[in-house]
Design an enzyme around this catalytic site. Sequence first.
Site, PDB file in Angstrom:
ATOM      1  CG  HIS A 165      46.006  40.247  45.472  1.00 59.58           C
ATOM      2  ND1 HIS A 165      45.634  39.058  46.061  1.00 59.58           N
ATOM      3  CD2 HIS A 165      47.111  39.977  44.737  1.00 59.58           C
ATOM      4  CE1 HIS A 165      46.492  38.114  45.714  1.00 59.58           C
ATOM      5  NE2 HIS A 165      47.386  38.641  44.901  1.00 59.58           N
ATOM      6  CB  ALA A 225      42.949  41.769  55.861  1.00 60.86           C
ATOM      7  CG  ASP A 277      40.587  39.001  44.413  1.00 58.17           C
ATOM      8  OD1 ASP A 277      41.046  38.987  43.254  1.00 58.17           O
ATOM      9  OD2 ASP A 277      41.296  39.114  45.425  1.00 58.17           O
TER      10      ASP A 277
END
Length: 342
Positions: free
Chosen positions: A286, A130, A291
Amino acid sequence: MGDQKENINYQDENQPKHNVQEKRDTAAQDKQCCTPDEKEKPPSASNKSEFSDPVYKEIALANGHINRMSKIELSAKLAELKLETRGVKDVLKKRLKSYYKKQKLMQTVQTESISNDTYYEYICVVDFEATCEESNPPGYLHEIIEFPVVLVNTHTLEIEDSFQEYVKPEVNSQLSDFCVQLTGITQETVDKADTFPNVLQKVVDWLKEKELGTKHKYAVLTDGSWDMSKFLNIQCHISHIRYPQFAKKWINIRKAYGNFYKVPRTQTKLTTMLGNLGMKYDGRPHCGLDDSRNIARIAMRMLQDGCVLRVNERMHAGQLMSVSSKAPVEGAPPPHCPHSRN
């Protein structure tokens, strides 16, 4: 976003603020879910008949012997049984105990109680990336910019497929340098990406192709609470769509890992869980897809070690809630794209 999520100061102007008591209640739930509350205790009077079979005494004796073994002895025994030998001592003990418990119970008439019915046929691992700032200003809204899904087959213990789409942010359309460096997602990538409602539709179509929720029982799994209770919740408000039903309940692997291996919450970060299981992070930290793949590796190892992964968190009326371990095991509903908000 992996371990970075804990450092984000989430704020959602579209949601009512939690009061002090709610925060205390949530903290108490987290503590309860991440503390060693599943120790092998003597059966109480109410369930004594359930555990009256002599096999449980044999299991208790085996557990006591395993508790006295050194790490070298544990590794040697696991190798002898052709089981995984990587991991810290507590992980090795749990692995050996689970193996002997399963073997002992399979030798009794209670074999039916060890049915695979408690397992989901598939687990969908989701780890969003995000928008973010190095120091998020008050009122900053985190928008999803990467939507990955990794599909784990719980019977073959393999990653069967994966999905990845980038998302164009609407509010914070210009990515910060910090965000680009953290996630590896460039401004050009998000500028060319589709909007969140369209990406969500692609996710739904992909899940439908896999016949999840219709032919196959499945559940969503995340690394912590943030992906569903914060990122997705905020994003749905920004995009003016309702929260998708298929994502309202999920498996928080950090809680499941803490309970299963009897470790404190401080040992449930992604890299720590991998390390304790004798594995290293594979890929770029990340990156949402990488991930998700590493989280899937942890889930598969836990299943291999005898853990029954089940839904332990949910969204209700816009709030994060815990799901009792005594609640019936339910799969996620068939995926559908949510309607627009009025």
